[in-house]
Design a protein around this motif. Structure first.
Motif, mmCIF file in Angstrom:
data_model
loop_
_atom_site.group_PDB
_atom_site.id
_atom_site.type_symbol
_atom_site.label_atom_id
_atom_site.label_comp_id
_atom_site.label_asym_id
_atom_site.label_seq_id
_atom_site.Cartn_x
_atom_site.Cartn_y
_atom_site.Cartn_z
ATOM 1 N N GLU A 157 44.931 33.797 41.232
ATOM 2 C CA GLU A 157 45.784 34.477 42.204
ATOM 3 C C GLU A 157 46.179 35.844 41.658
ATOM 4 N N ILE A 158 46.012 36.862 42.505
ATOM 5 C CA ILE A 158 46.419 38.207 42.106
ATOM 6 C C ILE A 158 47.327 38.788 43.177
ATOM 7 N N GLU A 159 48.040 39.819 42.805
ATOM 8 C CA GLU A 159 48.969 40.460 43.736
ATOM 9 C C GLU A 159 48.201 41.150 44.852
ATOM 10 N N GLU A 160 48.660 40.990 46.084
ATOM 11 C CA GLU A 160 48.002 41.617 47.220
ATOM 12 C C GLU A 160 48.127 43.133 47.130
ATOM 13 N N LYS A 161 46.984 43.815 47.214
ATOM 14 C CA LYS A 161 46.972 45.276 47.126
ATOM 15 C C LYS A 161 45.814 45.816 47.929
ATOM 16 N N PRO A 162 45.868 47.087 48.334
ATOM 17 C CA PRO A 162 44.843 47.625 49.238
ATOM 18 C C PRO A 162 43.462 47.776 48.607
ATOM 19 N N SER A 163 43.385 48.157 47.351
ATOM 20 C CA SER A 163 42.092 48.395 46.710
ATOM 21 C C SER A 163 41.831 47.323 45.661
ATOM 22 N N VAL A 164 40.955 46.374 46.022
ATOM 23 C CA VAL A 164 40.655 45.272 45.112
ATOM 24 C C VAL A 164 39.178 44.905 45.255
ATOM 25 N N GLY A 165 38.558 44.562 44.146
ATOM 26 C CA GLY A 165 37.166 44.128 44.170
ATOM 27 C C GLY A 165 37.068 42.633 43.980
ATOM 28 N N CYS A 166 35.943 42.063 44.389
ATOM 29 C CA CYS A 166 35.758 40.615 44.276
ATOM 30 C C CYS A 166 35.826 40.155 42.823
ATOM 31 N N ILE A 167 35.407 41.005 41.901
ATOM 32 C CA ILE A 167 35.430 40.631 40.488
ATOM 33 C C ILE A 167 36.848 40.398 39.992
ATOM 34 N N ASP A 168 37.839 41.018 40.659
ATOM 35 C CA ASP A 168 39.245 40.881 40.242
ATOM 36 C C ASP A 168 39.770 39.469 40.466
ATOM 37 N N PHE A 169 39.146 38.730 41.398
ATOM 38 C CA PHE A 169 39.591 37.370 41.689
ATOM 39 C C PHE A 169 39.029 36.350 40.688
ATOM 40 N N LYS A 170 38.033 36.732 39.934
ATOM 41 C CA LYS A 170 37.322 35.769 39.101
ATOM 42 C C LYS A 170 38.036 35.523 37.780
ATOM 43 N N THR A 171 37.999 34.258 37.353
ATOM 44 C CA THR A 171 38.479 33.901 36.020
ATOM 45 C C THR A 171 37.429 34.315 34.987
ATOM 46 N N LYS A 172 37.720 34.112 33.710
ATOM 47 C CA LYS A 172 36.758 34.480 32.674
ATOM 48 C C LYS A 172 35.448 33.716 32.863
ATOM 49 N N PHE A 173 35.550 32.408 33.145
ATOM 50 C CA PHE A 173 34.331 31.625 33.372
ATOM 51 C C PHE A 173 33.588 32.118 34.603
ATOM 52 N N GLY A 174 34.346 32.472 35.653
ATOM 53 C CA GLY A 174 33.727 32.987 36.873
ATOM 54 C C GLY A 174 32.987 34.292 36.624
ATOM 55 N N LYS A 175 33.580 35.176 35.794
ATOM 56 C CA LYS A 175 32.923 36.443 35.459
ATOM 57 C C LYS A 175 31.670 36.207 34.624
ATOM 58 N N ASP A 176 31.757 35.260 33.696
ATOM 59 C CA ASP A 176 30.589 34.956 32.853
ATOM 60 C C ASP A 176 29.439 34.405 33.702
ATOM 61 N N TRP A 177 29.774 33.510 34.656
ATOM 62 C CA TRP A 177 28.726 32.965 35.532
ATOM 63 C C TRP A 177 28.160 34.059 36.427
ATOM 64 N N HIS A 178 29.010 34.965 36.870
ATOM 65 C CA HIS A 178 28.582 36.094 37.704
ATOM 66 C C HIS A 178 27.553 36.945 36.952
ATOM 67 N N VAL A 179 27.820 37.250 35.693
ATOM 68 C CA VAL A 179 26.894 38.041 34.878
ATOM 69 C C VAL A 179 25.596 37.271 34.659
ATOM 70 N N PHE A 180 25.720 35.974 34.343
ATOM 71 C CA PHE A 180 24.538 35.125 34.144
ATOM 72 C C PHE A 180 23.676 35.100 35.398
ATOM 73 N N THR A 181 24.323 34.956 36.562
ATOM 74 C CA THR A 181 23.611 34.930 37.844
ATOM 75 C C THR A 181 22.838 36.217 38.067
ATOM 76 N N ASN A 182 23.474 37.337 37.756
ATOM 77 C CA ASN A 182 22.813 38.631 37.977
ATOM 78 C C ASN A 182 21.577 38.799 37.108
ATOM 79 N N PHE A 183 21.634 38.341 35.869
ATOM 80 C CA PHE A 183 20.470 38.458 34.994
ATOM 81 C C PHE A 183 19.340 37.521 35.450
ATOM 82 N N ILE A 184 19.703 36.303 35.895
ATOM 83 C CA ILE A 184 18.697 35.368 36.412
ATOM 84 C C ILE A 184 18.041 35.937 37.666
ATOM 85 N N CYS A 185 18.853 36.498 38.563
ATOM 86 C CA CYS A 185 18.324 37.047 39.809
ATOM 87 C C CYS A 185 17.450 38.280 39.549
#
Length: 316
Positions: A157-185
Motif C-alpha cells: 500500500e502506498i499513499e495516493e498521488k497523481p504521478s505513480v508507476g506500477c513498479i511503485d506498488f511492487k514489493t521487493k519480491f515483486g520487483k525481483d520477479w518483474h526483472v526476472f520476467t523481463n529477462f526471460i521475455c
C-alpha cells in the motif's frame, strides 16, 4: 536538490499524447479482430497448422483489446485509484502476455510456411493439426506461468498521488520477479526473432529458386509480401526490446540520473506503442496467410457487389 535525486524525480508524466494513438489502434484493431473472428468461424471445419496458429494469435489480440481501454484511461490521468491498481496488477500484464504470445505464434507461422515449401517427409508430423494444438496449449501455459505471478504477487500500500508507476506498488519480491520476467521475455524475443528471420529468408530463397518454374509475377509478389511482413515485425517489436533492458535497470535504480530515467520511460512508452500496433497489422497477416480466410473475405465482398448491382438493375 541535485537532478539525480530520484526521490523528487517525476517520471510518469506527459502520457496524454500517447492515448490518442492507443485509441486509434484500439478502434482499428478491434474492428479488424472482430472481422477476423467472424471469418474464421465461418470457414470450413478442416483445420491446418497455419490456421490454428493464426486463431491463437487472434485470441491473444482479444486480450489486448480488453486491456487498451483501461490503459487509455490511466494514461489520461482520470482513472480512480482502484482502477490504477487494477491496471498495474492485471491489464498491464495482459499487454505483455499479448506481445509475447504474438511473437511466439508469428514464429510458428513463419516456420510452418517454411516447412510447407520444403515438403520434407521427415518433418511431416510437426505439421499435423494435433501437434499444432498441443504446441499452442504448451505455449499458453508457459507464457501464463511467467506472467501471471506479476498479477498475483501481493502489492504494498502506498499513499495516493497523481504521478505513480506500477513498479511503485511492487514489493521487493515483486520487483525481483518483474526483472526476472523481463529477462526471460527478452530471451523469448531473441529466439523467436531468429526463427522468424531464418524461416522467412529460407522461404524467399526457395521462391527465388522456383522463379523459372512458377509465374514470375506471383513469385515476386510473394517475396515482396514476406519482406514487408518481416519489416513490419522488426518495426513493431525490435525498438521496444532495445529499450526494455535499460529501462528495467532504471526501475531497479541501477540507473539513478533523473533525466536519463525520464528519457528511458518516454522511450519505453513510445516503443510500446509500436509493439501494440501489431494489433492493426494482424488482420492483414490473416488475409495474406490464410487461404480460407482470404476466400471468405473476397467472397463476401463479391456477393455484396453482386447484390448491389442487382438492386440497381431493378431500380432502373
Amino acid at each position: 536538490m541535485p537532478l539525480s535525486n530520484t526521490s523528487h524525480c517525476s517520471i510518469y508524466t506527459q502520457l496524454e499524447p500517447f492515448t490518442y494513438f492507443y485509441y486509434l489502434i484500439f478502434l482499428i484493431g478491434f474492428i479488424g479482430s472482430c472481422f477476423a473472428l467472424w471469418a474464421f468461424t465461418q470457414k470450413d471445419q478442416k483445420q491446418k497448422c497455419m490456421s490454428i496458429y493464426l486463431i491463437n494469435l487472434l485470441t491473444a489480440d482479444f486480450l489486448l483489446t480488453l486491456a487498451l481501454p483501461v490503459k487509455i484511461i490511466v494514461d489520461l490521468g482520470v482513472a480512480p485509484w482502484k482502477l490504477m491498481i487494477f491496471h498495474c496488477q492485471v491489464t498491464a500484464c495482459l499487454i505483455y502476455i499479448n506481445m509475447y504470445l504474438s511473437i511466439i505464434f508469428l514464429g510458428f507461422v513463419s516456420m510452418d510456411r517454411c516447412l510447407q515449401l520444403m515438403h520434407s517427409s521427415k518433418l511431416y508430423r510437426i505439421q499435423e493439426p494435433g501437434f499444432a494444438k498441443m504446441l499452442s496449449a504448451v505455449v499458453w501455459i508457459m507464457v501464463l506461468l511467467i506472467m501471471v505471478p506479476n498479477m498475483v504477487i501481493p502489492i504494498k500500500e502506498i499513499e495516493e498521488k497523481p504521478s505513480v508507476g506500477c513498479i511503485d506498488f511492487k514489493t521487493k519480491f515483486g520487483k525481483d520477479w518483474h526483472v526476472f520476467t523481463n529477462f526471460i521475455c527478452t530471451a523469448i524475443f531473441l529466439n523467436f526473432s531468429a526463427i522468424i528471420l531464418i524461416s522467412n529468408f529460407l522461404v524467399v530463397r526457395q521462391l527465388y529458386r522456383n522463379k523459372y518454374s512458377d509465374s514470375y509475377a506471383n513469385v515476386k509478389k510473394a517475396q515482396v509480401n514476406i519482406l514487408l511482413i518481416t519489416a513490419g515485425y522488426i518495426m513493431c517489436f525490435v525498438p521496444y526490446h532495445i529499450v526494455r533492458i535499460p529501462y528495467t535497470l532504471s526501475q531497479r535504480d541501477a540507473i539513478t540520473d533523473c533525466f536519463l530515467k525520464q528519457s528511458l520511460f518516454k522511450a519505453k512508452e513510445s516503443t510500446l506503442l509500436f509493439a501494440v500496433s501489431n494489433l492493426c497489422f494482424d488482420p492483414i497477416l490473416y488475409f495474406y496467410l490464410s487461404k480460407s480466410f482470404r476466400l471468405k473475405i473476397t467472397g463476401t465482398f463479391t456477393a455484396q457487389k453482386e447484390t448491389m448491382a442487382l438492386t440497381r438493375e431493378r431500380e432502373h
